[in-house]
Design a protein around this motif. Structure first.
Motif, PDB file in Angstrom:
ATOM      1  N   VAL A  11      46.776  48.533 -23.411  1.00  0.00           N
ATOM      2  CA  VAL A  11      45.527  47.970 -22.892  1.00  0.00           C
ATOM      3  C   VAL A  11      45.817  46.786 -21.974  1.00  0.00           C
ATOM      4  O   VAL A  11      45.173  46.618 -20.933  1.00  0.00           O
ATOM      5  CB  VAL A  11      44.588  47.577 -24.047  1.00  0.00           C
ATOM      6  N   LEU A  12      46.775  45.966 -22.348  1.00  0.00           N
ATOM      7  CA  LEU A  12      47.183  44.872 -21.467  1.00  0.00           C
ATOM      8  C   LEU A  12      47.641  45.395 -20.106  1.00  0.00           C
ATOM      9  O   LEU A  12      47.315  44.835 -19.057  1.00  0.00           O
ATOM     10  CB  LEU A  12      48.321  44.068 -22.113  1.00  0.00           C
ATOM     11  N   LEU A  13      48.401  46.479 -20.135  1.00  0.00           N
ATOM     12  CA  LEU A  13      48.889  47.086 -18.898  1.00  0.00           C
ATOM     13  C   LEU A  13      47.736  47.572 -18.029  1.00  0.00           C
ATOM     14  O   LEU A  13      47.726  47.375 -16.808  1.00  0.00           O
ATOM     15  CB  LEU A  13      49.828  48.245 -19.241  1.00  0.00           C
ATOM     16  N   ALA A  14      46.743  48.203 -18.644  1.00  0.00           N
ATOM     17  CA  ALA A  14      45.585  48.692 -17.888  1.00  0.00           C
ATOM     18  C   ALA A  14      44.789  47.532 -17.296  1.00  0.00           C
ATOM     19  O   ALA A  14      44.312  47.604 -16.156  1.00  0.00           O
ATOM     20  CB  ALA A  14      44.694  49.542 -18.789  1.00  0.00           C
ATOM     21  N   LEU A  15      44.631  46.457 -18.052  1.00  0.00           N
ATOM     22  CA  LEU A  15      43.917  45.284 -17.550  1.00  0.00           C
ATOM     23  C   LEU A  15      44.658  44.656 -16.375  1.00  0.00           C
ATOM     24  O   LEU A  15      44.051  44.249 -15.375  1.00  0.00           O
ATOM     25  CB  LEU A  15      43.736  44.267 -18.667  1.00  0.00           C
ATOM     26  N   LEU A  16      45.963  44.572 -16.499  1.00  0.00           N
ATOM     27  CA  LEU A  16      46.767  43.993 -15.430  1.00  0.00           C
ATOM     28  C   LEU A  16      46.597  44.811 -14.146  1.00  0.00           C
ATOM     29  O   LEU A  16      46.382  44.255 -13.061  1.00  0.00           O
ATOM     30  CB  LEU A  16      48.227  43.948 -15.873  1.00  0.00           C
ATOM     31  N   ALA A  17      46.679  46.135 -14.265  1.00  0.00           N
ATOM     32  CA  ALA A  17      46.542  46.997 -13.091  1.00  0.00           C
ATOM     33  C   ALA A  17      45.149  46.903 -12.491  1.00  0.00           C
ATOM     34  O   ALA A  17      44.984  46.837 -11.260  1.00  0.00           O
ATOM     35  CB  ALA A  17      46.854  48.445 -13.467  1.00  0.00           C
ATOM     36  N   SER A  18      44.127  46.880 -13.324  1.00  0.00           N
ATOM     37  CA  SER A  18      42.755  46.814 -12.845  1.00  0.00           C
ATOM     38  C   SER A  18      42.500  45.519 -12.071  1.00  0.00           C
ATOM     39  O   SER A  18      41.845  45.531 -11.011  1.00  0.00           O
ATOM     40  CB  SER A  18      41.782  46.917 -14.024  1.00  0.00           C
ATOM     41  N   ASP A  19      43.016  44.413 -12.576  1.00  0.00           N
ATOM     42  CA  ASP A  19      42.794  43.144 -11.895  1.00  0.00           C
ATOM     43  C   ASP A  19      43.570  43.066 -10.582  1.00  0.00           C
ATOM     44  O   ASP A  19      43.079  42.532  -9.587  1.00  0.00           O
ATOM     45  CB  ASP A  19      43.181  41.988 -12.807  1.00  0.00           C
ATOM     46  N   LEU A  20      44.788  43.599 -10.582  1.00  0.00           N
ATOM     47  CA  LEU A  20      45.580  43.584  -9.354  1.00  0.00           C
ATOM     48  C   LEU A  20      44.926  44.416  -8.252  1.00  0.00           C
ATOM     49  O   LEU A  20      44.952  44.041  -7.081  1.00  0.00           O
ATOM     50  CB  LEU A  20      46.989  44.109  -9.624  1.00  0.00           C
ATOM     51  N   MET A  21      44.339  45.535  -8.622  1.00  0.00           N
ATOM     52  CA  MET A  21      43.770  46.436  -7.613  1.00  0.00           C
ATOM     53  C   MET A  21      42.340  46.083  -7.227  1.00  0.00           C
ATOM     54  O   MET A  21      41.961  46.196  -6.067  1.00  0.00           O
ATOM     55  CB  MET A  21      43.808  47.884  -8.127  1.00  0.00           C
ATOM     56  N   PRO A  79      37.393  45.216 -16.683  1.00  0.00           N
ATOM     57  CA  PRO A  79      36.272  45.953 -17.272  1.00  0.00           C
ATOM     58  C   PRO A  79      36.034  45.589 -18.735  1.00  0.00           C
ATOM     59  O   PRO A  79      36.976  45.398 -19.514  1.00  0.00           O
ATOM     60  CB  PRO A  79      36.716  47.416 -17.145  1.00  0.00           C
ATOM     61  N   ASP A  80      34.774  45.495 -19.094  1.00  0.00           N
ATOM     62  CA  ASP A  80      34.400  45.138 -20.465  1.00  0.00           C
ATOM     63  C   ASP A  80      34.993  46.073 -21.522  1.00  0.00           C
ATOM     64  O   ASP A  80      35.415  45.603 -22.589  1.00  0.00           O
ATOM     65  CB  ASP A  80      32.878  45.106 -20.602  1.00  0.00           C
TER      66      ASP A  80
END
Length: 251
Positions: free
Chosen positions: A114-124, A129-130
């Motif tokens: 989940v941390l990885l997905a958050l990192l990618a989402s913020d970078l892009m 996302p909630d």
């Protein structure tokens, strides 16, 4: 099943599934910020809109065999999709090393994913996302409840302090400057990060994240003189997630 064999089975299963989970994490990071369906809508090429079949969706292998190109239109497949699959495998390896029981291994892996997905989402997208920040908070509490890394009270105090500090920063900046300086997603993110680290490691995590964000901004300034405008957004959530990942793994 004996404990050793049970742990080995959990580890092997985790490693086998992790590339596919990485592919799903990439889908979440790409679709959630756009407000798109992540369950019912089938995978498709962003360039031509063609639906993707099973042969296009085998993690790592499909990207390699297609040379990173859509077989329908020849458009380049974003390489970060492959990086997410590889990153998910790396997270699974770390979880297998740190975890002592199958429960710990899977909880640790899910948290890192989940941390990885958050990192990618913020970078892009500069979005956190909630559903992902909420999942991170729940997993952090589950780790505190089911393992010996932190007590549940420490996790809750970390979450409360993290959210309170960032909410105060967000409100203070807006009151002083008249514009948003810190996204609400960062405030929500601190619930999961604070619960994962506890109150004592929060100052160090904030220091590391700030230094990382500053280094990234200065690197961008060297490449482009206009890249460090005062109003230019920075993916600070990604820096927070990365710093938490480093400290959490090292602790």
């Amino acid at each position: 099943m004996p404990p050793i064999r049970e742990g080995m089975f959990a580890t092997v299963l985790l490693l086998l599934l992790s590339p596919a989970i990485g592919s799903f994490l990439a889908l979440l990071a790409d679709r959630l910020p756009r407000g798109e369906d992540v369950v019912r809508r089938r995978s498709f090429c962003r360039a031509c809109g063609a639906g993707l079949g099973l042969r296009d969706l085998v993690p790592v292998l499909s990207f390699t065999l297609s040379a990173g190109r859509c077989r329908h239109c020849g458009a380049a497949i974003p390489p970060w999709l492959l990086y997410m699959e590889i990153g998910a495998v790396g997270a699974a390896v770390i979880a297998a090393i740190l975890g002592q029981t199958p429960l710990e291994i899977w909880l640790f892996a899910a948290f890192l994913w989940v941390l990885l997905a958050l990192l990618a989402s913020d970078l892009m997208w500069f979005r956190l996302p909630d559903p992902l920040t909420g999942a991170l908070f729940i997993l952090a509490l589950a780790i505190a409840w089911g393992t010996v890394r932190l007590s549940l009270s420490q996790a809750l105090w970390g979450a409360v302090i993290g959210v309170a500090v960032f909410a105060a920063l967000r409100w203070g900046y807006r009151a002083l400057r008249g514009r948003e300086g810190l996204g609400l997603g960062d405030v929500k993110l601190m619930a999961g990060l604070g619960a994962a680290l506890g109150p004592h490691d929060l100052p160090l995590m904030l220091l590391l994240a700030s230094l990382a964000a500053l280094a990234a901004a200065l690197a961008g300034r060297l490449q482009s003189p206009q890249s460090l405008r005062p109003t230019r957004p920075l993916p600070f959530g990604a820096a927070l997630a990365a710093a938490t990942m480093v400290l959490w793994v090292a602790s």
